[in-house]
Write a protein that holds these residues in place. Structure first.
Motif, short mmCIF file in Angstrom:
data_model
loop_
_atom_site.label_atom_id
_atom_site.label_comp_id
_atom_site.label_asym_id
_atom_site.label_seq_id
_atom_site.Cartn_x
_atom_site.Cartn_y
_atom_site.Cartn_z
N ASN A 275 -147.36 13.73 -7.46
CA ASN A 275 -146.88 12.36 -7.58
C ASN A 275 -148.06 11.40 -7.47
O ASN A 275 -148.76 11.37 -6.46
CB ASN A 275 -145.86 12.09 -6.45
CG ASN A 275 -145.14 10.78 -6.60
OD1 ASN A 275 -145.56 9.87 -7.32
ND2 ASN A 275 -144.03 10.64 -5.89
N SER A 342 -138.53 8.28 1.98
CA SER A 342 -138.84 9.56 1.35
C SER A 342 -140.14 10.11 1.93
O SER A 342 -140.90 9.38 2.58
CB SER A 342 -138.99 9.40 -0.17
OG SER A 342 -140.18 8.69 -0.47
N SER A 346 -142.06 12.79 -2.79
CA SER A 346 -140.95 12.19 -3.52
C SER A 346 -140.97 10.66 -3.44
O SER A 346 -139.93 10.02 -3.66
CB SER A 346 -139.62 12.72 -2.99
OG SER A 346 -139.50 12.49 -1.60
N ARG A 348 -141.00 7.04 -4.46
CA ARG A 348 -140.46 6.52 -5.70
C ARG A 348 -140.12 5.04 -5.57
O ARG A 348 -140.10 4.49 -4.48
CB ARG A 348 -139.21 7.31 -6.12
CG ARG A 348 -138.06 7.25 -5.12
CD ARG A 348 -137.03 8.34 -5.43
NE ARG A 348 -135.85 8.25 -4.58
CZ ARG A 348 -135.75 8.79 -3.38
NH1 ARG A 348 -136.79 9.45 -2.86
NH2 ARG A 348 -134.63 8.68 -2.68
#
Length: 452
Positions: A275, A342, A346, A348
């Motif tokens: 990510n 999160s 993850s 976001r």
């Protein structure tokens, strides 16, 4: 394509096991998100590699009228070549025979993608990410109302009658009892989704009377948009079996919250799979803030795409569970841009502005486009908002006409979504808005007829 049944997705194979396929629905999304196409016998589908529809399906307004968007050639309704994406083959389990639906992509006579086809618009944006070595990931949340059958447009929309025999109650968010009221409809939604191979992450009761939310697992933007496109039809069909309607209007009932399609975004490095919003030690990266800034800077111009109807703007009302600005905050549901709790992997960004009345391909494309521009511009967001953002000032257009003005001027956004799409979309939405302005509302008759 004679052997196409052997190469169907697993859920479609399971659905047809021991059965004879009768019909194939060859479908494509128009600008509003309505499924257009043809139903053909399975034997005929097996003999064809493509079929034709006129390009004019993309010039239609939601009322069935036409925008003058045909271009220099004039309104000739030339044929497009529609080719099936066999990975989208799925059951139509509500039909009386054994039927598959297959989403098609639109090409012109020179075998180039039709730029104003919504699925092609999303594919274009995703490809821009890929060209930079990024893999965009989204997770949509779908809110909708189950309402009583309404045969007269002059009558107000009312909540459906639940199992108890009473109308669905409002302000019962997350109530399992409220969910149980719609048990038979929800059972059919689950059954249809299973037959189509879709995985539902959860169903909850929202704050409105008869309002539900379905969450989908995160994944590829085109695949998730396909699922939302399919789900809208699936949910409508499940509701019709139980003498009620499912509506995806942004604001169907006065004094009730509206229905949103919140879109969660993250971006992966295509080489490492990590990510890009999180650093080696789990810290927030510059890209994370750039993405938020892109949404803040470009979403006002994109609003006409994610809030495409006059009714869409009735949702943006203070203290009615919808954002009125583009502030951002950590785990703050009053802001237009939310950073959910999160872990680093993850991390976001949630765009809470899109209404459920949107075309999922176009709304996801527009939201991704805003974040993409932020990554390219390396801009910084405003300071994190703390507190109740409903108490702040609104900084988004309040009516469709103003949103279209911003969209028409947004050349950077047009370059990402595609200039030809922007041209056609603007013309069609203007035609639709002009149609609306010809309608005299009950409010005007009540308050203006004898008082002005």
């Amino acid at each position: 394509m004679a052997d196409f049944i052997k190469n169907l997705p697993p859920a479609a194979v399971t659905y047809l096991e021991g059965k004879r396929l009768d019909e194939v629905e060859c479908i494509i999304s128009d600008l509003p998100g309505i499924a257009r196409g043809k139903a053909v016998p399975a034997s005929k589908f097996a003999r064809q590699d493509y079929f034709h529809l006129p390009d004019s399906i993309f010039y239609q307004t939601i009322t069935g009228d036409w925008g003058e968007a045909a271009g220099d050639e004039g309104f000739t309704e030339k044929d497009m070549i529609l080719k099936p994406d066999m990975s989208t083959a799925t059951a139509a389990p509500w039909t009386g025979d054994w039927t598959l639906q297959i989403i098609h992509d639109a090409y012109d006579r020179h075998d180039k993608p039709v730029e104003f086809s919504p699925r092609n618009v999303l594919k274009r944006v995703v490809q821009l990410y890929h060209d930079k070595g990024w893999e965009p990931v989204v997770a949509p949340e779908m809110e909708f109302f189950l309402v009583a059958r309404n045969l007269d447009p002059a009558q107000e929309i009312k909540p459906m009658i639940g199992r108890s025999g009473r109308p669905a109650a409002a302000r019962q968010a997350y109530s399992m009892t409220a969910v149980d009221e719609f048990g038979p409809v929800i059972d059919d939604i689950y059954d249809f989704a299973e037959a189509q191979g879709f995985e539902i992450d959860g169903i909850t009761q929202e704050g409105g009377a008869g309002q539900l939310e379905i969450n989908l697992l995160h994944g590829d933007p085109v695949k998730l948009a396909d699922e939302v496109f399919y789900f809208k039809r699936l949910i409508r069909e499940a509701a019709m079996r139980h003498e009620c309607y499912a509506t995806f209007m942004a604001k169907p009932i006065e004094d009730e919250p509206g229905s949103a399609m919140h879109i969660h975004h993250s971006v992966l490095d295509a080489k490492t799979g990590k990510n890009i919003f999180s650093g080696e030690n789990g810290e927030e990266t510059a890209e994370f803030k750039h993405y938020i800034a892109g949404l803040q800077n470009h979403m006002p111009a994109a609003l006409a795409v994610i809030a495409p109807y006059v009714n869409s703007y009735r949702r943006y009302v203070k203290d009615h569970a919808a954002p009125i600005n583009l502030e951002w905050g950590y785990d703050n549901r009053t802001t237009g841009i939310r950073v959910p709790l999160s872990g680093a992997a993850s991390r976001r960004v949630e765009n809470r502005l899109a209404g459920m009345d949107c075309n999922p391909y176009l709304a996801i494309a527009a939201s991704l486009a805003c974040g993409y521009l932020g990554l390219l511009e390396k801009s910084e967001p405003k300071t994190e908002f703390k507190g109740d953002a409903y108490e702040g000032d609104g900084d988004i257009p309040r009516v469709l006409g103003a949103a279209l003005d911003l969209f028409d001027e947004a050349t950077q956004l047009h370059d990402v979504l595609g200039p030809e799409f922007a041209r056609v979309f603007g013309i069609v939405k203007r035609a639709e808005y002009d149609e609306f302005l010809q309608v005299i509302s009950p409010w005007e008759r009540e308050h203006l007829l004898l008082n002005v």
